[in-house]
Design an enzyme around this catalytic site. Structure first.
Site, PDB file in Angstrom:
ATOM      1  N   ARG A  80       0.871  -1.178   0.000  1.00  0.00           N
ATOM      2  CA  ARG A  80       0.000   0.000   0.000  1.00  0.00           C
ATOM      3  C   ARG A  80       0.911   1.232   0.000  1.00  0.00           C
ATOM      4  O   ARG A  80       2.134   1.109   0.126  1.00  0.00           O
ATOM      5  CB  ARG A  80      -1.025   0.001   1.145  1.00  0.00           C
ATOM      6  CG  ARG A  80      -0.661  -0.676   2.405  1.00  0.00           C
ATOM      7  CD  ARG A  80       0.476  -0.078   3.168  1.00  0.00           C
ATOM      8  NE  ARG A  80       0.303   1.348   3.368  1.00  0.00           N
ATOM      9  CZ  ARG A  80       1.262   2.203   3.580  1.00  0.00           C
ATOM     10  NH1 ARG A  80       2.534   1.813   3.597  1.00  0.00           N
ATOM     11  NH2 ARG A  80       1.023   3.488   3.764  1.00  0.00           N
ATOM     12  N   GLY A  81       0.292   2.416  -0.096  1.00  0.00           N
ATOM     13  CA  GLY A  81       1.079   3.644  -0.269  1.00  0.00           C
ATOM     14  C   GLY A  81       1.126   3.941  -1.761  1.00  0.00           C
ATOM     15  O   GLY A  81       1.422   3.053  -2.572  1.00  0.00           O
ATOM     16  N   ARG A  92      -7.356  -0.118  -6.734  1.00  0.00           N
ATOM     17  CA  ARG A  92      -7.736   0.836  -5.670  1.00  0.00           C
ATOM     18  C   ARG A  92      -8.043   2.151  -6.390  1.00  0.00           C
ATOM     19  O   ARG A  92      -7.323   2.522  -7.315  1.00  0.00           O
ATOM     20  CB  ARG A  92      -6.614   1.030  -4.637  1.00  0.00           C
ATOM     21  CG  ARG A  92      -6.439  -0.199  -3.743  1.00  0.00           C
ATOM     22  CD  ARG A  92      -5.531   0.077  -2.568  1.00  0.00           C
ATOM     23  NE  ARG A  92      -6.179   0.868  -1.538  1.00  0.00           N
ATOM     24  CZ  ARG A  92      -5.529   1.379  -0.483  1.00  0.00           C
ATOM     25  NH1 ARG A  92      -4.229   1.189  -0.347  1.00  0.00           N
ATOM     26  NH2 ARG A  92      -6.180   2.073   0.437  1.00  0.00           N
ATOM     27  N   ASP A 143      -2.149  10.951  -1.883  1.00  0.00           N
ATOM     28  CA  ASP A 143      -2.576   9.914  -2.834  1.00  0.00           C
ATOM     29  C   ASP A 143      -3.020  10.519  -4.156  1.00  0.00           C
ATOM     30  O   ASP A 143      -2.980   9.858  -5.193  1.00  0.00           O
ATOM     31  CB  ASP A 143      -3.691   9.072  -2.224  1.00  0.00           C
ATOM     32  CG  ASP A 143      -3.113   8.182  -1.132  1.00  0.00           C
ATOM     33  OD1 ASP A 143      -2.976   8.678  -0.002  1.00  0.00           O
ATOM     34  OD2 ASP A 143      -2.738   7.032  -1.437  1.00  0.00           O
ATOM     35  N   ASN A 182      -5.466  12.339   1.026  1.00  0.00           N
ATOM     36  CA  ASN A 182      -4.489  11.508   1.760  1.00  0.00           C
ATOM     37  C   ASN A 182      -5.284  10.719   2.804  1.00  0.00           C
ATOM     38  O   ASN A 182      -6.517  10.849   2.899  1.00  0.00           O
ATOM     39  CB  ASN A 182      -3.402  12.399   2.391  1.00  0.00           C
ATOM     40  CG  ASN A 182      -2.248  11.571   2.930  1.00  0.00           C
ATOM     41  OD1 ASN A 182      -1.699  10.719   2.224  1.00  0.00           O
ATOM     42  ND2 ASN A 182      -1.870  11.776   4.180  1.00  0.00           N
ATOM     43  N   LYS A 183      -4.573   9.913   3.562  1.00  0.00           N
ATOM     44  CA  LYS A 183      -5.212   9.022   4.539  1.00  0.00           C
ATOM     45  C   LYS A 183      -6.230   9.746   5.404  1.00  0.00           C
ATOM     46  O   LYS A 183      -6.002  10.890   5.831  1.00  0.00           O
ATOM     47  CB  LYS A 183      -4.100   8.397   5.398  1.00  0.00           C
ATOM     48  CG  LYS A 183      -4.548   7.442   6.484  1.00  0.00           C
ATOM     49  CD  LYS A 183      -5.409   6.330   5.974  1.00  0.00           C
ATOM     50  CE  LYS A 183      -4.831   5.581   4.798  1.00  0.00           C
ATOM     51  NZ  LYS A 183      -5.836   4.754   4.066  1.00  0.00           N
TER      52      LYS A 183
HETATM   53  O1  MRU Z   1      -4.400   3.192   2.398  1.00  0.00           O
HETATM   54  P1  MRU Z   1      -2.923   3.396   2.231  1.00  0.00           P
HETATM   55  O2  MRU Z   1      -2.125   2.801   3.351  1.00  0.00           O
HETATM   56  O3  MRU Z   1      -2.434   2.965   0.867  1.00  0.00           O
HETATM   57  O4  MRU Z   1      -2.743   4.962   2.327  1.00  0.00           O
HETATM   58  C1  MRU Z   1      -1.479   5.518   2.187  1.00  0.00           C
HETATM   59  C2  MRU Z   1      -1.451   6.976   2.382  1.00  0.00           C
HETATM   60  O5  MRU Z   1      -2.464   7.617   2.584  1.00  0.00           O
HETATM   61  C3  MRU Z   1      -0.127   7.656   2.237  1.00  0.00           C
HETATM   62  O6  MRU Z   1      -0.058   8.779   3.059  1.00  0.00           O
HETATM   63  C4  MRU Z   1       0.037   8.100   0.775  1.00  0.00           C
HETATM   64  O7  MRU Z   1      -0.145   7.018  -0.101  1.00  0.00           O
HETATM   65  C5  MRU Z   1       1.356   8.697   0.521  1.00  0.00           C
HETATM   66  S1  MRU Z   1       2.593   7.475   0.700  1.00  0.00           S
HETATM   67  C6  MRU Z   1       4.050   7.866   0.153  1.00  0.00           C
END
Ligand code: MRU
Length: 345
Positions: free
Chosen positions: A46-47, A89, A237, A247-248
Site C-alpha cells: 500500500r502507499g 484501488r 494519494d 491523503n489518509k
Molecule cells: O491506504 P494506504 O495505506 O495505501 O494509504 C497511504 C497513504 O495515505 C499515504 O499517506 C500516501 O499514499 C502517501 S505514501 C508515500
C-alpha cells in the site's frame, strides 16, 4: 531499511507483506497479474508510489503469462490486465499513472515482436522502480530545508520506504532530517483503522533509531495546541490541479488544527501524484473499505453485530490549509493552481 518493499526476480514479484508487520517479515509472491491485483486491493502492498510500482510489475506479469499467445490476443489480454490493475484501488492516481506509462511502451512497440514488447515492459517497470527512489531522495533534500534544528514533527499514516520503492515521501524528509543531524523528534499518529502509523511507521522509525513517540490520532489536537509540534509532514494519494490533496483519512482534521494553531502543514509527494485532469478535490474518488476494518481489530470483534459503519480510507485537505507542497522538482507555494503547472512533465 533492511527490507525491500518490492523485489522483482525476473519472473515473480516478491512483496513485503505489510498486513503482517510488525510481527512478521514475510514476502507475498505475485506470480500472475491477478496476484498483483489482489496484493494491491488487500493492502499486502500500500502507499501511492508503492502500488504504482507494483502495478507496473503486474503488467509485466501479464506480459509473461500471455507471451505465448498470438500478438492481437496478447495485446488484448495486456490491455485487460492494465485496466484491472489500474482499478484495484480508486484513490491513488499513481496506479493509473504507472499503468499509463506501461501502455505508452506498448503503443510505442506495436510493430515489434511479442518478445521485444515483453523486454521493453520489463525495462520500463524497472525504470519506474529506480526513479521512485531517486525522486524520494530529491524530495527529502528539498523538504529538509524546511525542517528546523531540533524540530518536533507530527506525521500521519505511513509514507516511508514501505509506502514507496524506497526511502519514502514525508517519512523520507524525516529520514533526511535525522541523518543530517538535526536532532528531530517524531510524533506518529497510529492511523485508525488500518494502523499504518503503529504497524508500519513505528516499525520504520524503530528500525532506524529515529527518536519517536506513537500517539492515538485524537491526541494530535492536544499536542498541537500545547505547542509541542513545530511542523506536520504528510504524503498524498492524489493532488488536484488547485492543490486540494487526498491523503489518509484524518489528514484533513490535522490540517484544520494546523491552520487554527498556525503550525506549518507540508504535503510531500512526487509530481506523478498530481492529477492535472481534475480541477479540485471534489472530483477525487474516495475509497470506502470494508466495515470489518472498524468492527474488528486483528479479527477480534470490537463492535456489536448490526452496527452501521462508515469507513472512508481517505479525505481531502483543502489547498488553503497547505503551507507548501514538496515535490522532487522543488518546494511549491500557493497559489497552487499556478505553482503546480510549473512542475508539470
Ligand atoms: O491506504 P494506504 O495505506 O495505501 O494509504 C497511504 C497513504 O495515505 C499515504 O499517506 C500516501 O499514499 C502517501 S505514501 C508515500
Amino acid at each position: 531499511m533492511r527490507y525491500e518493499t518490492l523485489r522483482w526476480d525476473g519472473r515473480t514479484l516478491h512483496i513485503l507483506d505489510q498486513r503482517k508487520l510488525p510481527d512478521a517479515v514475510e514476502y507475498f509472491q505475485a506470480r500472475t497479474y491477478k496476484d498483483a491485483v489482489f496484493a494491491i486491493a488487500d493492502m499486502v502492498v500500500r502507499g501511492a508510489p508503492a502500488i504504482g510500482a507494483a502495478a507496473a510489475y503486474g503488467v509485466c506479469l501479464a506480459a509473461l503469462e500471455y507471451a505465448g499467445l498470438p500478438k492481437t490476443e496478447f495485446l488484448a489480454r495486456l490491455r485487460a490486465a492494465g485496466e484491472a490493475l489500474a482499478a484495484s484501488r480508486p484513490t491513488a492516481v499513481n496506479l493509473r499513472w504507472a499503468v499509463q506509462r506501461m501502455e505508452k511502451v506498448i503503443h510505442g512497440q506495436e510493430s515489434a515482436e511479442v518478445g521485444d514488447i515483453v523486454s521493453a515492459l520489463l525495462e520500463e517497470a524497472g525504470a519506474i522502480a529506480r526513479e521512485d527512489v531517486e525522486t524520494n531522495k530529491a524530495m527529502a533534500r528539498h523538504g529538509n530545508t524546511l525542517v528546523p534544528q531540533g524540530a518536533s514533527i507530527l506525521t500521519h499514516c505511513n509514507t516511508g520506504a514501505l509506502a514507496t520503492v524506497g526511502w519514502g515521501t514525508a517519512l523520507g524528509v524525516i529520514r533526511e532530517a535525522h541523518y543530517s543531524g538535526k536532532n528531530i523528534h517524531v510524533y506518529a499518529n497510529e492511523t485508525r483503522p488500518r494502523l499504518q502509523g503503529a504497524n508500519l511507521t513505528a516499525f520504520e522509525l524503530v528500525e532506524e533509531g529515529i527518536p519517536a513517540t506513537l500517539i492515538v490520532d485524537s491526541a494530535a489536537a492536544t499536542l498541537i495546541r500545547d505547542g509541542k509540534v513545530d511542523l506536520i509532514l504528510v504524503g498524498a494519494d492524489r493532488i488536484a490541479a488547485n492543490g486540494d490533496t487526498a491523503n489518509k483519512i484524518g489528514t484533513y482534521m490535522l490540517s484544520e488544527l494546523a491552520a487554527r494553531f498556525r503550525v506549518p502543514f507540508y504535503v510531500v509527494a512526487p509530481v506523478s501524484t498530481i492529477d492535472f485532469s481534475i480541477p479540485d478535490g471534489r472530483h477525487i474518488v474516495i475509497e470506502e473499505r470494508a466495515p470489518e476494518e472498524l468492527t474488528h481489530i486483528r479479527r477480534v470483534r470490537v463492535a456489536p453485530p448490526g452496527i452501521a459503519v462508515y469507513n472512508p480510507a481517505f479525505d481531502v485537505t483543502p489547498h488553503e490549509n497547505i503551507t507548501a507542497i514538496i515535490t522532487e522538482k522543488g518546494v511549491l507555494r500557493p497559489p497552487y493552481a499556478e505553482s503546480l503547472l510549473q512542475v508539470r512533465d
